[in-house]
Scaffold this active site. Sequence first.
Site, PDB file in Angstrom:
ATOM      1  N   LEU A 142       0.896  -1.171  -0.011  1.00  0.00           N
ATOM      2  CA  LEU A 142       0.116  -0.183  -0.068  1.00  0.00           C
ATOM      3  C   LEU A 142       0.929   1.229   0.082  1.00  0.00           C
ATOM      4  O   LEU A 142       0.319   2.174  -0.210  1.00  0.00           O
ATOM      5  CB  LEU A 142      -0.779  -0.128   1.202  1.00  0.00           C
ATOM      6  CG  LEU A 142      -1.968  -1.127   1.313  1.00  0.00           C
ATOM      7  CD1 LEU A 142      -2.936  -1.078   2.466  1.00  0.00           C
ATOM      8  CD2 LEU A 142      -2.901  -0.872   0.061  1.00  0.00           C
ATOM      9  N   ASN A 143       2.144   1.071   0.435  1.00  0.00           N
ATOM     10  CA  ASN A 143       2.965   2.282   0.250  1.00  0.00           C
ATOM     11  C   ASN A 143       3.117   2.665  -1.261  1.00  0.00           C
ATOM     12  O   ASN A 143       3.782   4.040  -1.404  1.00  0.00           O
ATOM     13  CB  ASN A 143       4.346   2.067   1.100  1.00  0.00           C
ATOM     14  CG  ASN A 143       4.385   1.571   2.472  1.00  0.00           C
ATOM     15  OD1 ASN A 143       3.572   2.589   3.034  1.00  0.00           O
ATOM     16  ND2 ASN A 143       4.908   0.642   2.754  1.00  0.00           N
ATOM     17  N   ARG A 145       1.359   3.637  -3.356  1.00  0.00           N
ATOM     18  CA  ARG A 145       0.341   4.912  -3.896  1.00  0.00           C
ATOM     19  C   ARG A 145       1.128   6.363  -3.342  1.00  0.00           C
ATOM     20  O   ARG A 145       0.821   7.488  -3.777  1.00  0.00           O
ATOM     21  CB  ARG A 145      -0.994   4.898  -3.248  1.00  0.00           C
ATOM     22  CG  ARG A 145      -0.970   4.871  -1.663  1.00  0.00           C
ATOM     23  CD  ARG A 145      -2.386   4.819  -1.368  1.00  0.00           C
ATOM     24  NE  ARG A 145      -3.291   5.539  -1.847  1.00  0.00           N
ATOM     25  CZ  ARG A 145      -4.697   5.352  -1.914  1.00  0.00           C
ATOM     26  NH1 ARG A 145      -5.081   4.327  -1.174  1.00  0.00           N
ATOM     27  NH2 ARG A 145      -5.485   6.192  -2.565  1.00  0.00           N
ATOM     28  N   ASP A 163     -12.515   3.054  -6.703  1.00  0.00           N
ATOM     29  CA  ASP A 163     -14.046   2.741  -6.478  1.00  0.00           C
ATOM     30  C   ASP A 163     -14.805   3.880  -5.838  1.00  0.00           C
ATOM     31  O   ASP A 163     -15.860   3.378  -5.305  1.00  0.00           O
ATOM     32  CB  ASP A 163     -14.055   1.420  -5.561  1.00  0.00           C
ATOM     33  CG  ASP A 163     -13.479   1.631  -4.055  1.00  0.00           C
ATOM     34  OD1 ASP A 163     -12.470   2.623  -4.076  1.00  0.00           O
ATOM     35  OD2 ASP A 163     -13.518   0.916  -3.358  1.00  0.00           O
ATOM     36  N   ARG A 253      -0.983  -4.569   5.888  1.00  0.00           N
ATOM     37  CA  ARG A 253      -2.080  -4.172   4.553  1.00  0.00           C
ATOM     38  C   ARG A 253      -3.061  -3.391   4.872  1.00  0.00           C
ATOM     39  O   ARG A 253      -4.206  -3.379   4.686  1.00  0.00           O
ATOM     40  CB  ARG A 253      -2.631  -5.296   3.783  1.00  0.00           C
ATOM     41  CG  ARG A 253      -1.550  -6.249   3.269  1.00  0.00           C
ATOM     42  CD  ARG A 253      -2.336  -7.390   2.492  1.00  0.00           C
ATOM     43  NE  ARG A 253      -2.940  -6.772   1.374  1.00  0.00           N
ATOM     44  CZ  ARG A 253      -2.468  -6.156   0.086  1.00  0.00           C
ATOM     45  NH1 ARG A 253      -1.153  -6.431  -0.035  1.00  0.00           N
ATOM     46  NH2 ARG A 253      -2.959  -5.733  -0.766  1.00  0.00           N
ATOM     47  N   GLU A 256      -1.843   2.813   5.696  1.00  0.00           N
ATOM     48  CA  GLU A 256      -1.010   3.988   4.805  1.00  0.00           C
ATOM     49  C   GLU A 256      -1.653   5.549   4.878  1.00  0.00           C
ATOM     50  O   GLU A 256      -0.895   6.263   4.960  1.00  0.00           O
ATOM     51  CB  GLU A 256      -0.739   3.486   3.311  1.00  0.00           C
ATOM     52  CG  GLU A 256      -1.758   3.672   2.395  1.00  0.00           C
ATOM     53  CD  GLU A 256      -3.078   2.847   2.494  1.00  0.00           C
ATOM     54  OE1 GLU A 256      -4.019   3.153   1.691  1.00  0.00           O
ATOM     55  OE2 GLU A 256      -3.109   1.968   3.307  1.00  0.00           O
ATOM     56  N   ASP A 257      -3.003   5.534   4.818  1.00  0.00           N
ATOM     57  CA  ASP A 257      -3.423   6.861   4.772  1.00  0.00           C
ATOM     58  C   ASP A 257      -3.353   7.494   6.170  1.00  0.00           C
ATOM     59  O   ASP A 257      -3.253   8.702   6.096  1.00  0.00           O
ATOM     60  CB  ASP A 257      -5.277   6.565   4.502  1.00  0.00           C
ATOM     61  CG  ASP A 257      -5.858   5.560   5.178  1.00  0.00           C
ATOM     62  OD1 ASP A 257      -5.162   4.954   5.873  1.00  0.00           O
ATOM     63  OD2 ASP A 257      -7.129   5.340   5.083  1.00  0.00           O
ATOM     64  N   SER A 289     -14.559  -3.015   5.013  1.00  0.00           N
ATOM     65  CA  SER A 289     -15.833  -3.896   5.424  1.00  0.00           C
ATOM     66  C   SER A 289     -15.497  -5.087   6.158  1.00  0.00           C
ATOM     67  O   SER A 289     -16.418  -5.851   6.364  1.00  0.00           O
ATOM     68  CB  SER A 289     -16.545  -3.995   3.999  1.00  0.00           C
ATOM     69  OG  SER A 289     -15.540  -5.085   3.414  1.00  0.00           O
ATOM     70  N   GLY A 291     -14.325  -7.441   9.388  1.00  0.00           N
ATOM     71  CA  GLY A 291     -14.303  -7.289  10.856  1.00  0.00           C
ATOM     72  C   GLY A 291     -12.977  -6.807  11.594  1.00  0.00           C
ATOM     73  O   GLY A 291     -11.934  -7.290  11.141  1.00  0.00           O
TER      74      GLY A 291
END
Length: 329
Positions: A142-143, A145, A163, A253, A256-257, A289, A291
């Site tokens: 994810l880094n 981005r 999305d 995972r 990152e945000d 989404s 759990g």
Amino acid sequence: MRGSLLSRRTEQRLRQLAISTVGSVKIKLLLFLCIAFTLFALLSPGSGFTGWTSPSGPPDLLPFPRKGYAIVMNTWKRYDLLKQSISHYSLCPGLESIHIVWSEPDPPSDSLRKSLQHIVESNSRDGRQVELVFDINKEDSLNNRFKEIKDLKTDAVFSIDDDVIFPCSSVELAFKVWQSAPDTMVGFVPRAHWVDQSKGNNDYYIYGGWWSVWWSGTYSMVLSKAAFFHKKYFRIYTKEMPASIREYVTKNRNCEDIAMSFLVANATGAPPIWVKGKIFEIGSTGISSMGGHSERRTQCVNRFVAEFGQMPLVSTSAKAVDSRNIWFW
């Protein structure tokens, strides 16, 4: 004697009546003059109160500054959503380039490249050509981005997931807000944090999702799934932020945000800016989404506080809105 007293009282009453009548006439005359002046000004062609002549055409139709913004879009094996997003955002007037963050094991197919390039070229208007680039990454992280992009022509970056769709008018508004505060993050998806009082100290924090923002009216982050920031933060994230944070993001995972929100807040000492915009979720599932998502995000917040040596996030209740689209503001 009594007749003289009655005469004086009558004279005083008549004098008061005359004064009140004159005052009423003055007020009515003043109101009439104000209304007449307003109507005259509004009906006068081509000028306002100060004599300024408005430019030809509405402000939104005036030429957009050449130096706009670049979209950096994160994607993963959702080609229909990718095409839909590219088809939409390539119509936005301030867009200069689109960079697709590609972290799949196989490179993008020739058919996908040609299809997306055709979409972008078809949406070009008035000689404006949007550049389409695939940023290929060997590692799935994810880094990716937030990797530094060489030869990026714009200072402004609009980080977006494949999305989520926002109207171009909302994107342009957020860009204008960012231009007024180019060092901070400006985005559409706010989140919050607060101290966990049940722990008995001020060193443990809780991550709050949308409902926490809605309930409290405050936020301290805007997520990079839909946010503007300066391109310099790519370099800082990749080369100056502690490597242990990037390793944590890759391993889990997630978050990152949050790491980018920490980085920008630590650099500016200021809160982000939330822009009100209508969001269209075109994807069906995502990390949020799953759990235990909030618990994992809370762990990230506290891990990053330890890495930064402090809590850099700043809470605020300010929100930017387009006053042209609302009745009361």
